[in-house]
Design an enzyme around this catalytic site. Structure first.
Site, PDB file in Angstrom:
ATOM      1  N   LYS A   1      -0.445   5.200   8.497  1.00 28.91           N
ATOM      2  CA  LYS A   1       0.346   5.341   7.276  1.00 28.91           C
ATOM      3  C   LYS A   1      -0.572   5.456   6.070  1.00 28.91           C
ATOM      4  O   LYS A   1      -0.409   6.342   5.213  1.00 28.91           O
ATOM      5  CB  LYS A   1       1.287   4.154   7.103  1.00 28.91           C
ATOM      6  CG  LYS A   1       2.200   4.266   5.872  1.00 28.91           C
ATOM      7  CD  LYS A   1       2.553   2.920   5.272  1.00 28.91           C
ATOM      8  CE  LYS A   1       1.407   2.339   4.472  1.00 28.91           C
ATOM      9  NZ  LYS A   1       1.752   1.158   3.670  1.00 28.91           N
TER      10      LYS A   1
ATOM     11  N   THR B   1       0.875  -1.169   0.000  1.00 29.70           N
ATOM     12  CA  THR B   1       0.000   0.000   0.000  1.00 29.70           C
ATOM     13  C   THR B   1       0.914   1.221   0.000  1.00 29.70           C
ATOM     14  O   THR B   1       1.562   1.529   1.007  1.00 29.70           O
ATOM     15  CB  THR B   1      -0.922   0.011   1.222  1.00 29.70           C
ATOM     16  OG1 THR B   1      -1.798  -1.125   1.142  1.00 29.70           O
ATOM     17  CG2 THR B   1      -1.772   1.278   1.249  1.00 29.70           C
TER      18      THR B   1
ATOM     19  N   LYS C   1      -7.308   1.528  -3.317  1.00 28.40           N
ATOM     20  CA  LYS C   1      -7.027   1.135  -1.938  1.00 28.40           C
ATOM     21  C   LYS C   1      -7.291   2.301  -0.985  1.00 28.40           C
ATOM     22  O   LYS C   1      -7.763   2.115   0.141  1.00 28.40           O
ATOM     23  CB  LYS C   1      -5.582   0.667  -1.807  1.00 28.40           C
ATOM     24  CG  LYS C   1      -5.169   0.243  -0.387  1.00 28.40           C
ATOM     25  CD  LYS C   1      -5.985  -0.933   0.125  1.00 28.40           C
ATOM     26  CE  LYS C   1      -5.607  -1.316   1.565  1.00 28.40           C
ATOM     27  NZ  LYS C   1      -4.299  -1.986   1.668  1.00 28.40           N
TER      28      LYS C   1
END
Length: 299
Positions: free
Chosen positions: A250, A107, A182
């Site tokens: 994050k 990611t 995502k």
């Protein structure tokens, strides 16, 4: 690793870079599906342990792992980690043969996906950004959801191989589209987990049997994966599994950076990001994202 069956396809020579909580079982599914797998991990002992468990090979550098591979997979921590295993004299691109495909399950940002896609094309390679959803249990059970961006032909080449560890795979556009999808996923999850936390905390304050309540409302319009899978553990105060607070922060950082660029308004995501910062300040960095409810139970 959970037992599962694999669709028969011709064996491929593949490499897998990064053997964390996601990468280790994902690479294992590739080996169990009959592919010839070489692995690399920053901590070499973990790569050796994987090779001992699954019968593949370990390599000391990403370049050596990638040599001769038809497909190179990666699942590392962030943009900087990704660049470190891809670029440079010891990076995967230096060892890949023309026509090979690099599939990134990290990611990361959409920008780094576009950057590395351009670098791959310049070397006669293909690059597919392919972040995953489903957490460590999805990786262990081989039922991840994969969101892809990149060249359509490259995607079609790698899709049958990814089915070793995924049950849903879709190409959503050109380079960067997988990472952007995502981000959409993480925005939705952040709001769902906060809403579920507030609902459970409210019900507890009201004196309700929340296990019974979720059993009822989970059959109606409020139902979600988070309610079904995290509701009971939130009630029980169990947070030692799943997707860590540090990782979600994050990811939300990537989301908020992208929103500043494209002008999207994300007031709820920004607020939930700060709630996760509160948990980090209290040392809850490695707890599951469902630990948001701890803030609401504190007196």
């Amino acid at each position: 690793m959970a037992e599962r069956t694999y669709d028969p396809i011709p064996a491929q020579r593949v490499a897998f870079l990064g053997l964390g909580v996601m990468g280790y079982p994902m690479a294992g599914h590739l080996a169990r599906a009959g592919h010839q797998v070489t692995v690399y991990n920053r901590t070499g002992a973990k790569a050796d342990a994987w090779a001992g468990e699954y019968g593949g090979r370990s390599a000391p550098t990403p370049r050596e792992a990638a040599e001769g591979a038809d497909i190179v997979f990666a699942c590392v921590g962030n943009d900087a980690d990704l660049r470190s295993v891809v670029l440079g004299d010891d990076g995967a691109f230096a060892g890949m043969q023309p026509g090979a495909v690099f599939v990134d399950h990290t990611t990361a940002s959409a920008d780094v996906a576009r950057e590395l896609s351009a670098a791959a094309r310049a070397q006669g390679l293909a690059f597919v950004d392919a972040p995953v959803s489903g957490g460590n249990l999805g990786a262990i059970n081989g039922v991840l959801t994969v969101m892809c961006g990149g060249d359509a032909d490259a995607f079609e080449r790698v899709r049958p191989v990814m089915l070793a560890f995924a049950r849903s795979i879709a190409r959503l556009g050109e380079s960067g589209a997988g990472q952007l999808a995502k981000m959409v996923n993480q925005i939705a999850i952040a709001g769902l987990v906060q809403g579920l936390s507030e609902a459970i905390a409210f019900g507890e304050r009201a004196g309700l049997d929340m296990t019974a309540v979720l059993g009822v409302i989970g059959k109606g319009a409020a139902q979600s994966w988070q309610m079904d899978n995290r509701g009971p553990t939130m009630i029980a105060g169990k947070f030692d599994f799943g997707f860590a607070v540090d990782w979600m922060r994050k990811d939300l950082g990537l989301v908020l950076d992208e929103a500043r660029r494209n002008g999207a308004q994300l007031p709820v995501a920004a607020l939930v990001d700060q709630f996760y910062a509160d948990l980090q300040a209290h040392g809850d960095n490695r707890l599951d994202t469902s630990s948001l409810i701890k803030r609401l139970r504190a007196d």
